[in-house]
Scaffold this motif. Sequence first.
Motif, PDB file in Angstrom:
ATOM      1  N   PRO A 232       0.811  -1.236   0.000  1.00 29.50           N
ATOM      2  CA  PRO A 232       0.000   0.000   0.000  1.00 29.50           C
ATOM      3  C   PRO A 232       0.836   1.274   0.000  1.00 29.50           C
ATOM      4  CG  PRO A 232      -0.909  -1.589   1.555  1.00 29.50           C
ATOM      5  CD  PRO A 232       0.403  -2.137   1.092  1.00 29.50           C
ATOM      6  N   THR A 233       1.982   1.277   0.693  1.00 30.71           N
ATOM      7  CA  THR A 233       2.747   2.514   0.831  1.00 30.71           C
ATOM      8  C   THR A 233       4.029   2.541  -0.012  1.00 30.71           C
ATOM      9  OG1 THR A 233       3.881   1.588   2.775  1.00 30.71           O
ATOM     10  CG2 THR A 233       1.889   2.922   3.156  1.00 30.71           C
ATOM     11  N   ARG A 234       4.343   1.455  -0.641  1.00 26.40           N
ATOM     12  CA  ARG A 234       5.565   1.421  -1.459  1.00 26.40           C
ATOM     13  C   ARG A 234       5.488   0.296  -2.486  1.00 26.40           C
ATOM     14  NH1 ARG A 234      10.473  -1.692   1.829  1.00 26.40           N
ATOM     15  NH2 ARG A 234       9.254  -3.584   2.276  1.00 26.40           N
ATOM     16  N   THR A 235       6.382   0.372  -3.470  1.00 30.23           N
ATOM     17  CA  THR A 235       6.579  -0.693  -4.448  1.00 30.23           C
ATOM     18  C   THR A 235       8.052  -1.080  -4.423  1.00 30.23           C
ATOM     19  OG1 THR A 235       4.798   0.153  -5.864  1.00 30.23           O
ATOM     20  CG2 THR A 235       6.419  -1.316  -6.883  1.00 30.23           C
ATOM     21  N   VAL A 236       8.304  -2.382  -4.349  1.00 28.35           N
ATOM     22  CA  VAL A 236       9.679  -2.898  -4.329  1.00 28.35           C
ATOM     23  C   VAL A 236       9.913  -3.659  -5.627  1.00 28.35           C
ATOM     24  CG1 VAL A 236      11.378  -4.302  -3.117  1.00 28.35           C
ATOM     25  CG2 VAL A 236       9.600  -3.074  -1.813  1.00 28.35           C
ATOM     26  N   ILE A 237      11.020  -3.361  -6.287  1.00 27.18           N
ATOM     27  CA  ILE A 237      11.376  -4.012  -7.549  1.00 27.18           C
ATOM     28  C   ILE A 237      12.812  -4.526  -7.445  1.00 27.18           C
ATOM     29  CG2 ILE A 237      11.648  -3.743 -10.046  1.00 27.18           C
ATOM     30  CD1 ILE A 237       9.747  -1.365  -9.899  1.00 27.18           C
ATOM     31  N   VAL A 238      13.015  -5.782  -7.806  1.00 27.18           N
ATOM     32  CA  VAL A 238      14.354  -6.354  -7.968  1.00 27.18           C
ATOM     33  C   VAL A 238      14.479  -6.712  -9.444  1.00 27.18           C
ATOM     34  CG1 VAL A 238      15.918  -8.220  -7.339  1.00 27.18           C
ATOM     35  CG2 VAL A 238      14.407  -7.217  -5.603  1.00 27.18           C
ATOM     36  N   VAL A 239      15.372  -6.010 -10.174  1.00 30.98           N
ATOM     37  CA  VAL A 239      15.447  -6.144 -11.622  1.00 30.98           C
ATOM     38  C   VAL A 239      16.908  -6.191 -12.056  1.00 30.98           C
ATOM     39  CG1 VAL A 239      15.348  -3.654 -11.949  1.00 30.98           C
ATOM     40  CG2 VAL A 239      14.659  -5.156 -13.815  1.00 30.98           C
ATOM     41  N   GLY A 240      17.135  -6.878 -13.175  1.00 31.03           N
ATOM     42  CA  GLY A 240      18.501  -6.923 -13.715  1.00 31.03           C
ATOM     43  C   GLY A 240      18.670  -8.044 -14.722  1.00 31.03           C
ATOM     44  N   ASP A 241      19.893  -8.158 -15.272  1.00 30.46           N
ATOM     45  CA  ASP A 241      20.184  -9.232 -16.206  1.00 30.46           C
ATOM     46  C   ASP A 241      20.751 -10.455 -15.510  1.00 30.46           C
ATOM     47  OD1 ASP A 241      22.664  -8.280 -15.501  1.00 30.46           O
ATOM     48  OD2 ASP A 241      23.421  -8.090 -17.556  1.00 30.46           O
TER      49      ASP A 241
END
Length: 255
Positions: A232-241
């Motif tokens: 609700p208060t944040r978005t977490v993203i783990v991204v990469g190659d």
Amino acid sequence: MEAAQPADRVPADATPPDGQPPVRSTAGPSPEAGEPALVEPATGPAPLPDAGEPALVEPVDGAARGEVGAHPAVSGDQPAPPARRDKPRSERSPRDMALSLLVLLVPIALLLAFYRGFLGGDEPVTVDPAPAVQEARAANAFPVSTPAGLASDWRTISARYQAEPGGTTLRIGYLTPEGRGAQLVQSNVPAEKLLPAELSGGQPLGAADLPGGSWQRYTARGNEQALVLLEPTRTVIVVGDAGEAELRQLAGALR
């Protein structure tokens, strides 16, 4: 009757008989012993040959006529050999070109070896993420998580907290043990704006079985992939190659 005279005596009377021209006596005093006889130089040009007779030409030796003389390098019929010139670049053999290239490559290889071996040229520049994390927590715009328990071969190469349209974002970049890139993004920017910007229009692929919330698998830009946690208060993203296993390891270590 007169007395007999010596045979070499010159008559005193030089008068010739009647009808003959007078004859001058050429006899003169003999030079004294030890003195050279005086020879009068010839005056005037030498007499020319009579018309119709070939002039006498003295023979000329072989070298003057252009014949090959005693020295093999001298020739009257053939011109002197041209001066030796260096080979033009177009006539150099492949071996010469390879040697020239080798001379250039050896010092370059030595410099690279020194740069990598002694100066750590291949080592990435690491940073301390603590100042950016503290700044995000001090802003108190959203809960801030950090990975715990990662091995030492996970290296932090970037960390930045910044304000963006619609909120603030904390980004921390990592170099994984396999030498790939991974980024942890935490933000209170609305997901409908954040996800298209971070994933370049990535699409969800389904749920990811990870502890700590309802993670979703997403496609991303190029050959990258992502794991997304919507709160609700944040978005977490783990991204990469990085591979999915390493991405899951980073997401599962967040505390």
